[in-house]
Design a protein around this motif. Structure first.
Motif, mmCIF file in Angstrom:
data_model
loop_
_atom_site.group_PDB
_atom_site.id
_atom_site.type_symbol
_atom_site.label_atom_id
_atom_site.label_comp_id
_atom_site.label_asym_id
_atom_site.label_seq_id
_atom_site.Cartn_x
_atom_site.Cartn_y
_atom_site.Cartn_z
ATOM 1 N N GLY A 59 0.812 -1.209 0.000
ATOM 2 C CA GLY A 59 0.000 0.000 0.000
ATOM 3 C C GLY A 59 0.845 1.257 0.000
ATOM 4 N N ASN A 60 0.220 2.379 -0.380
ATOM 5 C CA ASN A 60 0.894 3.680 -0.395
ATOM 6 C C ASN A 60 -0.154 4.775 -0.271
ATOM 7 O OD1 ASN A 60 -0.202 3.952 -3.068
ATOM 8 N ND2 ASN A 60 1.549 2.773 -3.835
ATOM 9 N N ASP A 61 0.210 6.005 -0.676
ATOM 10 C CA ASP A 61 -0.719 7.126 -0.523
ATOM 11 C C ASP A 61 -1.965 6.969 -1.381
ATOM 12 O OD1 ASP A 61 0.947 8.302 1.284
ATOM 13 O OD2 ASP A 61 1.944 9.593 -0.185
ATOM 14 N N THR A 62 -1.860 6.254 -2.488
ATOM 15 C CA THR A 62 -2.999 6.123 -3.402
ATOM 16 C C THR A 62 -3.583 4.722 -3.446
ATOM 17 O OG1 THR A 62 -1.491 5.689 -5.258
ATOM 18 C CG2 THR A 62 -2.142 7.989 -4.858
ATOM 19 N N GLN A 63 -2.865 3.723 -2.927
ATOM 20 C CA GLN A 63 -3.322 2.339 -2.972
ATOM 21 C C GLN A 63 -3.481 1.794 -1.559
ATOM 22 O OE1 GLN A 63 -0.560 -0.419 -4.716
ATOM 23 N NE2 GLN A 63 -2.062 -2.072 -4.924
ATOM 24 N N ALA A 64 -4.581 1.098 -1.316
ATOM 25 C CA ALA A 64 -4.824 0.511 -0.001
ATOM 26 C C ALA A 64 -3.836 -0.619 0.271
ATOM 27 C CB ALA A 64 -6.253 -0.012 0.085
ATOM 28 N N ALA A 65 -3.445 -0.740 1.530
ATOM 29 C CA ALA A 65 -2.654 -1.896 1.956
ATOM 30 C C ALA A 65 -3.604 -3.067 2.171
ATOM 31 C CB ALA A 65 -1.896 -1.577 3.237
ATOM 32 N N LEU A 66 -3.103 -4.274 1.951
ATOM 33 C CA LEU A 66 -3.930 -5.465 2.094
ATOM 34 C C LEU A 66 -3.185 -6.525 2.879
ATOM 35 C CD1 LEU A 66 -6.607 -6.928 1.281
ATOM 36 C CD2 LEU A 66 -5.316 -7.866 -0.658
ATOM 37 N N LEU A 67 -3.779 -6.959 3.973
ATOM 38 C CA LEU A 67 -3.270 -8.097 4.740
ATOM 39 C C LEU A 67 -4.136 -9.298 4.395
ATOM 40 C CD1 LEU A 67 -1.537 -9.380 6.987
ATOM 41 C CD2 LEU A 67 -3.223 -8.527 8.636
ATOM 42 N N ALA A 68 -3.559 -10.290 3.732
ATOM 43 C CA ALA A 68 -4.329 -11.427 3.236
ATOM 44 C C ALA A 68 -3.615 -12.724 3.589
ATOM 45 C CB ALA A 68 -4.517 -11.325 1.722
ATOM 46 N N VAL A 69 -4.366 -13.669 4.175
ATOM 47 C CA VAL A 69 -3.795 -14.974 4.521
ATOM 48 C C VAL A 69 -4.669 -16.079 3.925
ATOM 49 C CG1 VAL A 69 -2.693 -14.193 6.643
ATOM 50 C CG2 VAL A 69 -5.042 -15.026 6.728
ATOM 51 N N GLU A 70 -4.018 -17.182 3.572
ATOM 52 C CA GLU A 70 -4.708 -18.372 3.080
ATOM 53 C C GLU A 70 -4.334 -19.528 4.006
ATOM 54 O OE1 GLU A 70 -2.215 -16.910 0.955
ATOM 55 O OE2 GLU A 70 -3.656 -15.335 0.438
ATOM 56 N N PHE A 71 -5.286 -20.412 4.275
ATOM 57 C CA PHE A 71 -5.001 -21.506 5.203
ATOM 58 C C PHE A 71 -5.966 -22.667 4.947
ATOM 59 C CE2 PHE A 71 -8.017 -18.596 7.034
ATOM 60 C CZ PHE A 71 -8.967 -19.385 7.663
ATOM 61 N N GLY A 72 -5.549 -23.839 5.397
ATOM 62 C CA GLY A 72 -6.400 -25.020 5.319
ATOM 63 C C GLY A 72 -6.760 -25.396 3.891
ATOM 64 N N GLU A 73 -7.937 -26.004 3.749
ATOM 65 C CA GLU A 73 -8.412 -26.496 2.457
ATOM 66 C C GLU A 73 -9.217 -25.430 1.732
ATOM 67 O OE1 GLU A 73 -7.569 -29.417 1.224
ATOM 68 O OE2 GLU A 73 -6.397 -29.901 3.002
ATOM 69 N N GLY A 74 -8.526 -24.372 1.271
ATOM 70 C CA GLY A 74 -9.199 -23.360 0.462
ATOM 71 C C GLY A 74 -9.856 -22.243 1.235
ATOM 72 N N HIS A 75 -9.416 -21.977 2.466
ATOM 73 C CA HIS A 75 -9.974 -20.886 3.266
ATOM 74 C C HIS A 75 -9.044 -19.666 3.184
ATOM 75 C CE1 HIS A 75 -12.329 -24.209 4.760
ATOM 76 N NE2 HIS A 75 -11.255 -24.756 5.319
ATOM 77 N N SER A 76 -9.611 -18.476 3.272
ATOM 78 C CA SER A 76 -8.799 -17.260 3.208
ATOM 79 C C SER A 76 -9.464 -16.150 4.018
ATOM 80 C CB SER A 76 -8.593 -16.804 1.757
ATOM 81 O OG SER A 76 -9.826 -16.467 1.147
ATOM 82 N N THR A 82 -6.615 1.867 4.588
ATOM 83 C CA THR A 82 -6.419 3.091 3.814
ATOM 84 C C THR A 82 -5.690 4.120 4.670
ATOM 85 O OG1 THR A 82 -8.621 3.875 4.499
ATOM 86 C CG2 THR A 82 -8.448 2.721 2.378
ATOM 87 N N LYS A 83 -4.941 4.980 3.989
ATOM 88 C CA LYS A 83 -4.177 6.025 4.671
ATOM 89 C C LYS A 83 -4.777 7.374 4.320
ATOM 90 C CE LYS A 83 0.141 6.629 3.366
ATOM 91 N NZ LYS A 83 1.620 6.544 3.276
ATOM 92 N N ASN A 84 -4.977 8.207 5.348
ATOM 93 C CA ASN A 84 -5.577 9.526 5.146
ATOM 94 C C ASN A 84 -4.806 10.544 5.977
ATOM 95 O OD1 ASN A 84 -7.236 11.665 4.521
ATOM 96 N ND2 ASN A 84 -8.897 11.032 5.882
ATOM 97 N N ASN A 85 -3.999 11.356 5.299
ATOM 98 C CA ASN A 85 -3.183 12.353 5.985
ATOM 99 C C ASN A 85 -2.303 11.684 7.049
ATOM 100 O OD1 ASN A 85 -4.266 14.455 4.434
ATOM 101 N ND2 ASN A 85 -6.010 14.682 5.832
ATOM 102 N N ASP A 86 -2.625 11.870 8.333
ATOM 103 C CA ASP A 86 -1.762 11.375 9.403
ATOM 104 C C ASP A 86 -2.298 10.119 10.074
ATOM 105 O OD1 ASP A 86 -0.004 13.508 9.019
ATOM 106 O OD2 ASP A 86 -1.140 14.809 10.378
#
Length: 273
Positions: A59-76, A82-86
């Motif tokens: 992520g950065n000033d214009t793109q959202a950061a994403l925390l994504a995990v996958e686990f087990g038999e096809g679960h996620s 999002t970042k806004n000023n401070d």
């Protein structure tokens, strides 16, 4: 309740190999699903050791950061920030469970992935602060209860160094109220009154006091519990705790098909029904 599960730790790095997103937390899922006989069963989905996070984004000033995990038999599971000023803030949590996983969903009528999206309840946090929440949090939507605890998280890490400055969640911060002398009126509505945590826990009496705990949906009461509660915790030795209605606050939510009652006392003991 006590929720055994594995801790998840994710550290995402950018193209220069500097840390840009860090998170460590514990979570599990309670899911109601329909069986081939058209009845409903409850199941528990835990995170085991086979967790990957290949879909995470810095992520950065214009793109959202994403925390994504996958686990087990096809679960996620994923959450975007999002970042806004401070400040930064959580957006939406997306959870996908796969009912083809017969070990978790035996005899499931609907086969394949099911996705649930819910708004993250985390408020704005100062940039370069680590968001910390040791308390247990519950999110409910579409027959799924997501349970989180022991959370440490920082998106948009600056200069590749995880901050030492913490921003704590509201549930971790003790709430104090002026001392109120017991009367017939405030004893019957004890679930709305908080008192400072005692320095030493009083020895429980044999029978716990009965409290009235309730939730409102607008102006209407949607859940009512009149109950005396005692916890018997066996660790090195048995330990009894009586839930004191005079210092216990009722919280939770009423839904169309499910309701959750959470009781939180001055010692941060949390029980959820």
């Amino acid at each position: 309740g006590f929720f055994p599960s594995c801790a998840v730790e994710v550290e995402v790095k950018d193209a220069s190999n500097a840390t840009c997103l860090y998170a460590k937390w514990m979570m599990k899922f309670l899911i109601k699903y329909e069986t081939n006989s058209s009845d409903y069963k409850n199941t528990t989905l835990d995170l085991l050791s086979d967790v990957t996070h290949n879909g995470s984004v810095c992520g950065n000033d214009t793109q959202a950061a994403l925390l994504a995990v996958e686990f087990g038999e096809g679960h996620s599971w994923s959450v975007n920030f999002t970042k806004n000023n401070d400040t930064y803030q959580g957006g939406f949590i997306t959870f996908t469970y796969n009912t083809n996983d017969a070990a978790v969903f035996p005899d499931a009528k609907r086969k394949g992935p099911v996705t649930v999206v819910v708004k993250d309840t985390m408020g704005p946090v100062q940039l370069n602060d680590v968001f910390v929440c040791h308390s247990t949090e519950f999110l409910e939507a579409e027959n799924v209860t997501q349970i989180f605890w022991n959370l440490t998280m920082q998106p948009f890490v600056q200069n590749g160094t995880i901050s030492k400055k913490e921003s704590r969640c509201r549930a971790d911060t003790p709430t104090s109220a002026p001392t109120v002398l017991p009367t017939a009126a405030n004893v019957t509505t004890a679930s709305t009154t908080l008192s400072p945590a005692p320095t030493t826990a009083p020895k429980p009496v044999e029978n716990p006091d009965t409290g009235n705990y309730f939730l409102k949906n607008g102006n209407e009461t949607c859940l009512l519990a009149t109950v005396g509660l005692q916890l018997n915790i066996s660790q090195d030795k048995p330990h009894l705790i009586n839930v004191n209605p005079k210092t216990t606050h009722a919280d939770g939510a009423c839904g169309n098909t499910t309701a959750t009652l959470k009781l939180n006392d001055g010692n941060s003991t949390l029980i959820a029904f």
